[in-house]
Each structure stands twice: as structure tokens, then as C-alpha cells.
Design a protein around this motif. Structure first.
Motif, PDB file in Angstrom:
ATOM      1  N   SER A 177      65.515   3.486 -21.675  1.00 13.31           N
ATOM      2  CA  SER A 177      66.825   3.529 -21.022  1.00 13.31           C
ATOM      3  C   SER A 177      66.799   4.356 -19.735  1.00 13.31           C
ATOM      4  O   SER A 177      67.726   4.281 -18.922  1.00 13.31           O
ATOM      5  CB  SER A 177      67.870   4.103 -21.987  1.00 13.31           C
ATOM      6  N   GLU A 178      65.738   5.130 -19.543  1.00 10.82           N
ATOM      7  CA  GLU A 178      65.616   5.951 -18.340  1.00 10.82           C
ATOM      8  C   GLU A 178      65.146   5.127 -17.131  1.00 10.82           C
ATOM      9  O   GLU A 178      65.131   5.627 -16.010  1.00 10.82           O
ATOM     10  CB  GLU A 178      64.628   7.096 -18.582  1.00 10.82           C
ATOM     11  N   TYR A 179      64.777   3.875 -17.367  1.00 14.28           N
ATOM     12  CA  TYR A 179      64.235   3.042 -16.297  1.00 14.28           C
ATOM     13  C   TYR A 179      65.224   1.932 -15.927  1.00 14.28           C
ATOM     14  O   TYR A 179      65.968   1.443 -16.776  1.00 14.28           O
ATOM     15  CB  TYR A 179      62.899   2.430 -16.716  1.00 14.28           C
ATOM     16  N   ASP A 180      65.199   1.553 -14.658  1.00 15.44           N
ATOM     17  CA  ASP A 180      66.134   0.548 -14.153  1.00 15.44           C
ATOM     18  C   ASP A 180      65.647  -0.881 -14.364  1.00 15.44           C
ATOM     19  O   ASP A 180      66.400  -1.828 -14.110  1.00 15.44           O
ATOM     20  CB  ASP A 180      66.379   0.765 -12.649  1.00 15.44           C
ATOM     21  N   VAL A 181      64.406  -1.051 -14.770  1.00 17.19           N
ATOM     22  CA  VAL A 181      63.864  -2.395 -14.944  1.00 17.19           C
ATOM     23  C   VAL A 181      63.515  -2.618 -16.411  1.00 17.19           C
ATOM     24  O   VAL A 181      63.175  -1.666 -17.127  1.00 17.19           O
ATOM     25  CB  VAL A 181      62.600  -2.612 -14.079  1.00 17.19           C
TER      26      VAL A 181
END
Length: 227
Positions: free
Chosen positions: A172-176
Motif C-alpha cells: 500500500s506504500e507504493y503507487d503502482v
């Protein structure tokens, strides 16, 4: 001749203490004895398990995994008054006592989890009646911990849910989405999960491989790179 007790035998000596604390605190308090050397099925005794929905042989928690991985138990005997939650959606105030062996290695934990949901509701009602602004930040989400304001713990009923929670939390910490991540981003994910102790759990490698859409061999290769 001195008889050396096994870790299991040492921990079983604490079972009366679990029931003692639970008797004092009442049914609103869950008390748990963990064998941290068996993280997949760490709970060896639990009283008032309905509070978190767990039972004997349920897995260790995400916070306990982090404590073991970071060895943060080395310089303290316990942590107190941090926030935790479970699938019951209630808010708990938790404290954990570390049980160590002769070489200062952690072998178990006694965890006390008090359901404070009704107390928070009562405080909100009182605040509405008093109607005087409190200068302090009195958010219901804030419970002052003893040593780390970032402490938070999730209780899961089984190892699959625990692994899923750990993995989804990092992703969830990543945008992709995972399938579009670069190899370096996937290595970073593996690094963060390793720091959280995800690979101490049985099936950790295979589960992370599924989420990252890579082979188990690739996960082992990533782990080798970050060590």
C-alpha cells in the motif's frame, strides 16, 4: 544434578500467571501467552480470546515479529500501553512482557489486551456534555505508549491472514500495482517485509512471491542481495 528445562517447559510455568492476571482484570481483558520460537502457532494459552477472536495455536502478531527481528527486547523487559486492534474492530490498549532465557534471548511473551471501546464511547459522551475545549490533542485514536509513539499491533486468527496483512500493508506504500513494479521496487518490498519478520513465518517466501508475481527463487535471490 541440575535439570535443564526446555523452552516449552519454562513457558508453561507462566500459565497460572495468565489466569491470575485475567481474574484480576475481568472479562474485558484478554491475556495471552506466546511461544515466540513457534511464530506460526505461538499462542499456548489464552483467556478471554473472544476479545480478539484468537485461540490456542493462533499465530504471533505483526508487532511481535518486528520486535524479534529488530531484537528490541534486548534492552527492555516490557512495553506498555500501545494501541492494537483485531477483526472485532474494537480498540484495545495492549502491553507485553518479554520472557527471556539465560542468554537474554526472547522465548515468550505475556500480552495483556484491554478492550477500551466502551470507555472511549463514554469519554465522547462526557466531552459532549462538558463542551469545554480541551487544549490537549485528545483524539480517540491516540493512546500514549511508553517508548515509541509508532507502536501498533494487529491481531490475526491465522497465519494466512497475518501474512496477507503484512504484505498488503507494505504494498500500500507504493503507487503502482505489484505486477508493474520494477525489480528494484520489488527488492525494496522484500527488504521491508524482511524487516517486519514476514519470512520468519512458514510459507512467507511463497506468499510474497505470489503477491509480487515472481518465483520463490527470485525472492531468495532478493533476500540474498539485501543481507
Amino acid at each position: 544434578m541440575m535439570v535443564m528445562l526446555t523452552n516449552t517447559e519454562k513457558l508453561k510455568q507462566y500459565i497460572p500467571m495468565v489466569h491470575f492476571i485475567a481474574e484480576i482484570m475481568g472479562e474485558n481483558c484478554e491475556v495471552v501467552l506466546h511461544d515466540v520460537t513457534n511464530p506460526d502457532h505461538s499462542i499456548i494459552e489464552i483467556v478471554n480470546g473472544q476479545i480478539s477472536g484468537r485461540k490456542i495455536n493462533s499465530p504471533i502478531t505483526d508487532l511481535a515479529l518486528k520486535i524479534i527481528k529488530e531484537k528490541s527486547y534486548k534492552d527492555r523487559d516490557y512495553i506498555c500501553n500501545y494501541k492494537s486492534s483485531s477483526k472485532t474492530i474494537n480498540t484495545l490498549r495492549s502491553s507485553s512482557y518479554f520472557i527471556k532465557d539465560e542468554s537474554n534471548q526472547i522465548i515468550g511473551m505475556i500480552c495483556v489486551n484491554v478492550d477500551i471501546t466502551d470507555f472511549i464511547k463514554a469519554r465522547n459522551i462526557l466531552d459532549q456534555v462538558i463542551m469545554i475545549e480541551n487544549p490537549k490533542n485528545d483524539s480517540v485514536e491516540q493512546i500514549k505508549p511508553v517508548h515509541d509513539p509508532n507502536l501498533y499491533e494487529n491481531f490475526e486468527e491465522n497465519i494466512e491472514d497475518l501474512l496477507s496483512s503484512l504484505i498488503k500493508g507494505v504494498l500500500s506504500e507504493y503507487d503502482v500495482p505489484a505486477e508493474r513494479m520494477s525489480p528494484q521496487e520489488k527488492i525494496d518490498v522484500v527488504k521491508k517485509l524482511n524487516e517486519k519478520g514476514a519470512f520468519l513465518l512458514k510459507g512467507g517466501v511463497s506468499e510474497v512471491a505470489k503477491y509480487l508475481d515472481v518465483s520463490e527463487a527470485t525472492i531468495y535471490r532478493y533476500l540474498h542481495k539485501i543481507k
